[in-house]
Write a protein that holds these residues in place. Sequence first.
Motif, PDB file in Angstrom:
ATOM      1  N   GLY A 122       7.021  12.750  14.065  1.00  0.00           N
ATOM      2  CA  GLY A 122       7.578  13.132  12.770  1.00  0.00           C
ATOM      3  C   GLY A 122       8.317  11.989  12.115  1.00  0.00           C
ATOM      4  N   LEU A 123       9.027  11.176  12.915  1.00  0.00           N
ATOM      5  CA  LEU A 123       9.758  10.048  12.361  1.00  0.00           C
ATOM      6  C   LEU A 123       8.825   8.942  11.872  1.00  0.00           C
ATOM      7  N   VAL A 124       7.616   8.874  12.424  1.00  0.00           N
ATOM      8  CA  VAL A 124       6.615   7.953  11.877  1.00  0.00           C
ATOM      9  C   VAL A 124       6.324   8.324  10.425  1.00  0.00           C
ATOM     10  N   SER A 174       3.631   3.144  12.227  1.00  0.00           N
ATOM     11  CA  SER A 174       4.512   3.117  11.055  1.00  0.00           C
ATOM     12  C   SER A 174       4.420   1.808  10.274  1.00  0.00           C
ATOM     13  N   CYS A 175       3.469   0.936  10.648  1.00  0.00           N
ATOM     14  CA  CYS A 175       3.283  -0.358   9.965  1.00  0.00           C
ATOM     15  C   CYS A 175       4.530  -1.227  10.069  1.00  0.00           C
ATOM     16  N   ALA A 229       0.824  -1.199   0.000  1.00  0.00           N
ATOM     17  CA  ALA A 229       0.000   0.000   0.000  1.00  0.00           C
ATOM     18  C   ALA A 229       0.854   1.243   0.000  1.00  0.00           C
ATOM     19  N   SER A 230       0.308   2.309  -0.556  1.00  0.00           N
ATOM     20  CA  SER A 230       0.989   3.601  -0.546  1.00  0.00           C
ATOM     21  C   SER A 230       0.748   4.293   0.774  1.00  0.00           C
ATOM     22  N   ASP A 231       1.491   5.388   1.016  1.00  0.00           N
ATOM     23  CA  ASP A 231       1.267   6.167   2.233  1.00  0.00           C
ATOM     24  C   ASP A 231      -0.168   6.638   2.315  1.00  0.00           C
ATOM     25  N   GLY A 232      -0.763   7.060   1.188  1.00  0.00           N
ATOM     26  CA  GLY A 232      -2.138   7.544   1.205  1.00  0.00           C
ATOM     27  C   GLY A 232      -3.106   6.475   1.656  1.00  0.00           C
ATOM     28  N   ALA A 233      -2.891   5.241   1.175  1.00  0.00           N
ATOM     29  CA  ALA A 233      -3.773   4.153   1.588  1.00  0.00           C
ATOM     30  C   ALA A 233      -3.630   3.865   3.075  1.00  0.00           C
ATOM     31  N   VAL A 234      -2.381   3.940   3.568  1.00  0.00           N
ATOM     32  CA  VAL A 234      -2.166   3.735   5.000  1.00  0.00           C
ATOM     33  C   VAL A 234      -2.914   4.778   5.806  1.00  0.00           C
ATOM     34  N   LEU A 235      -2.795   6.043   5.394  1.00  0.00           N
ATOM     35  CA  LEU A 235      -3.456   7.124   6.119  1.00  0.00           C
ATOM     36  C   LEU A 235      -4.974   6.984   6.070  1.00  0.00           C
ATOM     37  N   GLU A 236      -5.508   6.510   4.931  1.00  0.00           N
ATOM     38  CA  GLU A 236      -6.950   6.353   4.823  1.00  0.00           C
ATOM     39  C   GLU A 236      -7.481   5.298   5.788  1.00  0.00           C
ATOM     40  N   ARG A 237      -6.644   4.297   6.114  1.00  0.00           N
ATOM     41  CA  ARG A 237      -7.089   3.253   7.023  1.00  0.00           C
ATOM     42  C   ARG A 237      -7.001   3.684   8.479  1.00  0.00           C
ATOM     43  N   LEU A 238      -6.273   4.746   8.760  1.00  0.00           N
ATOM     44  CA  LEU A 238      -6.155   5.213  10.130  1.00  0.00           C
ATOM     45  C   LEU A 238      -7.428   5.904  10.580  1.00  0.00           C
ATOM     46  N   TRP A 281       7.216   7.218   4.619  1.00  0.00           N
ATOM     47  CA  TRP A 281       7.799   7.598   3.328  1.00  0.00           C
ATOM     48  C   TRP A 281       8.822   6.558   2.878  1.00  0.00           C
ATOM     49  N   LEU A 282       9.649   6.088   3.817  1.00  0.00           N
ATOM     50  CA  LEU A 282      10.623   5.050   3.498  1.00  0.00           C
ATOM     51  C   LEU A 282       9.926   3.750   3.105  1.00  0.00           C
ATOM     52  N   ARG A 283       8.810   3.475   3.738  1.00  0.00           N
ATOM     53  CA  ARG A 283       8.042   2.262   3.424  1.00  0.00           C
ATOM     54  C   ARG A 283       7.606   2.261   1.961  1.00  0.00           C
ATOM     55  N   ARG A 284       7.184   3.422   1.454  1.00  0.00           N
ATOM     56  CA  ARG A 284       6.778   3.513   0.056  1.00  0.00           C
ATOM     57  C   ARG A 284       7.968   3.261  -0.864  1.00  0.00           C
TER      58      ARG A 284
END
Length: 365
Positions: free
Chosen positions: A343-345, A145-146, A8-17, A350-353
């Motif tokens: 912030g590091l999360v 941070s998954c 998943a992209s960062d956007g998808a991760v954020l949408e699930r939060l 970003w690194l995850r993507r």
Amino acid sequence: MTAPSTDASDGAVLERLSTLDRYLPVWILMAMGAGLGLGSAVDGLGDALDALAIGTVSLPIGLGLLLMMYPVLAKVRYGEIARDRSPQTRRMLGASLVLNWVIGPALMFALAWLLLPDEPEFRTGLIIVGLARCIAMVLIWSDLSCADREATALLVAINSVFQIVAYSVLGWFYLTALPDLLGLDSQGFAVGLWEVARTVLIFLGVPLVAGALTRGIGVRRLGEQAYEARVLARISPLALHGLLFTIVMLFALQGDAITREPLDVARIALPLLVYFAVMFAAGIAVGRRLQLGYPRTASLAFTAAGNNFELAIAVSIGVFGATSGQALAGVVGPLIEVPVLVGLVSVALWLRRRWSTPLPTGTTA
């Protein structure tokens, strides 16, 4: 161990939060403001809260920490931890012990002496913070941070056991033996094994037992899927509620000292900022070098950067007193750590993507 998917992209991760998770920095700032407001508006509130303690363990802060850790530990698949004997896991554990007990304390010692050479109390307090390794909030940062939840729990448990054995010895080394060897001024250090063990047992042992029992009983009665859908969905928000409650209590307790001496707070904050950034970057670099993959690398990085601030505060107060500069440095620790690691999360996501993006031919992850 089962690691989170990295598709998943960062956007998808954020949408699930949840809304609470997604706007965590905003809620943290509001909690800081609420704590400062309470401490300023209610005369004697700080003294009253400070009096609610068993020994050097603050009950309000303790309640927030227990509430914060329990839901995360109820998510951990303990059976997978017990079955994992892979070489990668052994490399990860070895790297974590080196980062936490060799590099971390040495880095904080160097930063404290370089940036606070004229402030022995603040310097000592920072070294005490550097010796108190990951326990509480790292579970929250790892979840957001998954990272690999089971790997994080294992690293926290191993470092906590090591902490009981090593904390007093390393405290003596960095605050007495090494300064004497280098010809530096020393304030000394004496903390018994029981003081360290008690704090670790309370703030890791209690939520660990509660989380393991909740998961064991819940899965046995409901099954894995139903447990995660019904039980975890209900208790998960308690973790961030506990985090915000803890922040309010910290600022209410120490708000006066923070607002009265902002320059002191800034001087203490500088080495902490450098420390968190360097330790996180070191964890990421080591994880990539060992080819742990993103989830376990994130677990390694956050456990390296995080600190057990409750232990640091308890030791500073118990040895040097509640109004000491050492205690102020201990309190500033989590006040800087929380927004920095939030912030590091974002950096980790970003690194995850990038981690999930195919790399050019001839390179390795």
